[in-house]
Design a protein around this motif. Structure first.
Motif, PDB file in Angstrom:
ATOM      1  N   UNK A 160       3.386   2.272  15.472  1.00  0.00           N
ATOM      2  CA  UNK A 160       3.208   2.317  16.935  1.00  0.00           C
ATOM      3  C   UNK A 160       2.450   1.097  17.425  1.00  0.00           C
ATOM      4  N   UNK A 161       1.396   0.728  16.698  1.00  0.00           N
ATOM      5  CA  UNK A 161       0.604  -0.428  17.120  1.00  0.00           C
ATOM      6  C   UNK A 161       1.382  -1.727  16.948  1.00  0.00           C
ATOM      7  N   UNK A 162       2.112  -1.857  15.852  1.00  0.00           N
ATOM      8  CA  UNK A 162       2.902  -3.070  15.636  1.00  0.00           C
ATOM      9  C   UNK A 162       3.971  -3.219  16.710  1.00  0.00           C
ATOM     10  N   UNK A 163       4.718  -2.156  16.966  1.00  0.00           N
ATOM     11  CA  UNK A 163       5.788  -2.236  17.964  1.00  0.00           C
ATOM     12  C   UNK A 163       5.227  -2.502  19.352  1.00  0.00           C
ATOM     13  N   UNK A 164       4.118  -1.829  19.697  1.00  0.00           N
ATOM     14  CA  UNK A 164       3.496  -2.057  21.007  1.00  0.00           C
ATOM     15  C   UNK A 164       3.004  -3.488  21.127  1.00  0.00           C
ATOM     16  N   UNK A 165       2.447  -4.014  20.026  1.00  0.00           N
ATOM     17  CA  UNK A 165       1.959  -5.382  20.055  1.00  0.00           C
ATOM     18  C   UNK A 165       3.065  -6.395  20.236  1.00  0.00           C
ATOM     19  N   UNK A 166       4.146  -6.234  19.483  1.00  0.00           N
ATOM     20  CA  UNK A 166       5.265  -7.169  19.584  1.00  0.00           C
ATOM     21  C   UNK A 166       5.921  -7.076  20.964  1.00  0.00           C
ATOM     22  N   UNK A 167       6.132  -5.859  21.459  1.00  0.00           N
ATOM     23  CA  UNK A 167       6.753  -5.687  22.779  1.00  0.00           C
ATOM     24  C   UNK A 167       5.870  -6.267  23.881  1.00  0.00           C
ATOM     25  N   UNK A 168       4.551  -6.049  23.767  1.00  0.00           N
ATOM     26  CA  UNK A 168       3.638  -6.604  24.762  1.00  0.00           C
ATOM     27  C   UNK A 168       3.675  -8.121  24.786  1.00  0.00           C
ATOM     28  N   UNK A 169       3.650  -8.736  23.609  1.00  0.00           N
ATOM     29  CA  UNK A 169       3.668 -10.198  23.546  1.00  0.00           C
ATOM     30  C   UNK A 169       5.001 -10.765  24.019  1.00  0.00           C
ATOM     31  N   UNK A 170       6.118 -10.138  23.614  1.00  0.00           N
ATOM     32  CA  UNK A 170       7.431 -10.621  24.043  1.00  0.00           C
ATOM     33  C   UNK A 170       7.642 -10.398  25.537  1.00  0.00           C
ATOM     34  N   UNK A 178       0.814  -1.211   0.000  1.00  0.00           N
ATOM     35  CA  UNK A 178       0.000   0.000   0.000  1.00  0.00           C
ATOM     36  C   UNK A 178       0.848   1.261   0.000  1.00  0.00           C
ATOM     37  N   UNK A 179       0.342   2.301  -0.637  1.00  0.00           N
ATOM     38  CA  UNK A 179       0.959   3.618  -0.596  1.00  0.00           C
ATOM     39  C   UNK A 179       0.338   4.386   0.576  1.00  0.00           C
ATOM     40  N   UNK A 180       1.112   4.558   1.636  1.00  0.00           N
ATOM     41  CA  UNK A 180       0.576   5.126   2.867  1.00  0.00           C
ATOM     42  C   UNK A 180       1.219   6.475   3.173  1.00  0.00           C
ATOM     43  N   UNK A 181       0.432   7.353   3.779  1.00  0.00           N
ATOM     44  CA  UNK A 181       0.987   8.633   4.233  1.00  0.00           C
ATOM     45  C   UNK A 181       1.909   8.393   5.421  1.00  0.00           C
ATOM     46  N   UNK A 182       2.783   9.357   5.688  1.00  0.00           N
ATOM     47  CA  UNK A 182       3.687   9.230   6.836  1.00  0.00           C
ATOM     48  C   UNK A 182       2.909   9.131   8.141  1.00  0.00           C
ATOM     49  N   UNK A 183       1.793   9.860   8.221  1.00  0.00           N
ATOM     50  CA  UNK A 183       0.959   9.808   9.427  1.00  0.00           C
ATOM     51  C   UNK A 183       0.429   8.403   9.651  1.00  0.00           C
ATOM     52  N   UNK A 184      -0.098   7.796   8.599  1.00  0.00           N
ATOM     53  CA  UNK A 184      -0.647   6.444   8.712  1.00  0.00           C
ATOM     54  C   UNK A 184       0.449   5.444   9.053  1.00  0.00           C
ATOM     55  N   UNK A 185       1.619   5.601   8.443  1.00  0.00           N
ATOM     56  CA  UNK A 185       2.735   4.709   8.761  1.00  0.00           C
ATOM     57  C   UNK A 185       3.102   4.794  10.247  1.00  0.00           C
ATOM     58  N   UNK A 225      -2.022  -5.346  18.383  1.00  0.00           N
ATOM     59  CA  UNK A 225      -1.973  -6.033  17.091  1.00  0.00           C
ATOM     60  C   UNK A 225      -3.323  -5.999  16.387  1.00  0.00           C
ATOM     61  N   UNK A 226      -4.409  -6.127  17.168  1.00  0.00           N
ATOM     62  CA  UNK A 226      -5.739  -6.040  16.559  1.00  0.00           C
ATOM     63  C   UNK A 226      -5.996  -4.636  16.022  1.00  0.00           C
ATOM     64  N   UNK A 227      -5.541  -3.606  16.752  1.00  0.00           N
ATOM     65  CA  UNK A 227      -5.679  -2.233  16.259  1.00  0.00           C
ATOM     66  C   UNK A 227      -4.847  -2.027  14.995  1.00  0.00           C
ATOM     67  N   UNK A 228      -3.696  -2.666  14.954  1.00  0.00           N
ATOM     68  CA  UNK A 228      -2.863  -2.609  13.746  1.00  0.00           C
ATOM     69  C   UNK A 228      -3.610  -3.192  12.553  1.00  0.00           C
ATOM     70  N   UNK A 229      -4.194  -4.382  12.736  1.00  0.00           N
ATOM     71  CA  UNK A 229      -4.973  -5.023  11.673  1.00  0.00           C
ATOM     72  C   UNK A 229      -6.186  -4.168  11.312  1.00  0.00           C
ATOM     73  N   UNK A 252       0.114  -9.349  27.678  1.00  0.00           N
ATOM     74  CA  UNK A 252      -0.392  -9.953  26.441  1.00  0.00           C
ATOM     75  C   UNK A 252      -1.741  -9.361  26.041  1.00  0.00           C
ATOM     76  N   UNK A 253      -2.524  -8.897  27.009  1.00  0.00           N
ATOM     77  CA  UNK A 253      -3.772  -8.216  26.663  1.00  0.00           C
ATOM     78  C   UNK A 253      -3.473  -6.951  25.873  1.00  0.00           C
ATOM     79  N   UNK A 254      -2.493  -6.171  26.339  1.00  0.00           N
ATOM     80  CA  UNK A 254      -2.112  -4.970  25.603  1.00  0.00           C
ATOM     81  C   UNK A 254      -1.463  -5.320  24.268  1.00  0.00           C
ATOM     82  N   UNK A 255      -0.628  -6.362  24.267  1.00  0.00           N
ATOM     83  CA  UNK A 255      -0.011  -6.785  23.012  1.00  0.00           C
ATOM     84  C   UNK A 255      -1.043  -7.229  22.000  1.00  0.00           C
ATOM     85  N   UNK A 256      -1.997  -8.025  22.459  1.00  0.00           N
ATOM     86  CA  UNK A 256      -3.074  -8.509  21.591  1.00  0.00           C
ATOM     87  C   UNK A 256      -3.903  -7.348  21.057  1.00  0.00           C
TER      88      UNK A 256
END
Length: 282
Positions: free
Chosen positions: A185-195, A173-180, A243-247, A236-240
């Protein structure tokens, strides 16, 4: 990766829910806090799953999001309820209510990113294949391989598949910098929460006897801070949720509506998708 710790201080015959039948028993001392709840802190920390999922559901209904979005936020709430019941009772039946919904939630998220467009691309093939896979895992886990490691590996593979497909979709996808920035933020928060959750989960397993000794020395209320399986639930609740917000936001961007939406927080701790506030023009 599994956990069985016997509590010699209490007679299992006196437990409110009777002797444990689950294949897991965690480091928190059974019935130490409440006569009616086997693992009190492991039980109540699951409220975080329900609270976060409810925040997502409220947003999904308010902005009339797709049924798949509603489905995976609802599934997240069922994960929390199932885990709450499991830790309250330590019964095999409620253990399944904890573990299997985790698989179903991850599968719903995977379906959502595979069929990310408004019109489905593969028709009934994807849902049938995913449903068959989950049915197979469920039957194998219940009737053949009842080792929790089987469930843990299957769940991890489903989550990894979801993240991989989501990354591929984002790269297309062609995404704006804001959207990226929002997505990152959601991806990193999700991965950090799960790890982070996985780390404290293992520490709870490996150092259980030491943690029990330290909790006895600290006594209430500070001993709660060393209930690491409870921290696993919170992290894991925050990580989950992240990730759902990311999706969720990825699909909004796919439909071209990302400039209209953003992610905010209720009461500081409950993130949700909402309408972006336009900047004032001076």
């Amino acid at each position: 990766m599994s956990m069985i710790i016997e509590d010699n201080a209490k007679d299992p015959a006196t437990y409110f829910w009777g002797p444990r039948t689950s294949t897991l028993d965690w480091c928190e001392e059974n019935y130490a806090v409440n006569h009616y709840v086997a693992e009190f802190w492991n039980c109540v920390t699951n409220v975080m799953f329900v609270a976060l999922a409810s925040s997502g559901l409220h947003s999904a209904f308010k902005y009339r999001q797709a049924k798949r979005v509603i489905a995976y936020y609802a599934a997240m709430s069922f994960v929390g309820i199932g885990s709450l019941l499991f830790h309250a009772t330590l019964k095999y039946e409620t253990q399944l209510l904890d573990e299997l919904p985790m698989m179903y939630l991850a599968t719903l998220a995977l379906y959502s990113v595979i069929e990310i467009d408004k019109r489905t691309k593969f028709g009934a093939k994807v849902p049938i294949a995913l449903a068959a896979g989950m049915l197979g895992v469920t039957l194998i886990y219940i009737f053949w391989i009842q080792n929790p490691v089987f469930h843990q590996v299957a769940f991890a593979l489903t989550v990894i598949s979801t993240v991989a497909v989501s990354c591929k979709r984002e790269s297309e996808m062609q995404l704006s910098n804001r959207t990226k920035r929002i997505l990152r933020r959601q991806l990193y928060a999700g991965v950090l929460g799960m790890l982070g959750g996985f780390l404290v989960w293992n520490l709870d397993n490996i150092f259980c006897q030491q943690l029990r000794t330290y909790r006895t020395r600290l006594s209430s209320p500070l001993d709660v801070l060393l209930q690491l399986h409870g921290w696993w639930h919170i992290l894991t609740a925050y990580g989950c949720m992240s990730l759902l917000l990311w999706v969720h936001f990825l699909r909004i961007a796919r439909l071209g509506h990302d400039s209209l939406f953003t992610i905010k927080r209720r009461f500081i701790i409950l993130p949700y998708v909402t309408i972006a506030t336009p900047k004032k023009v001076e």
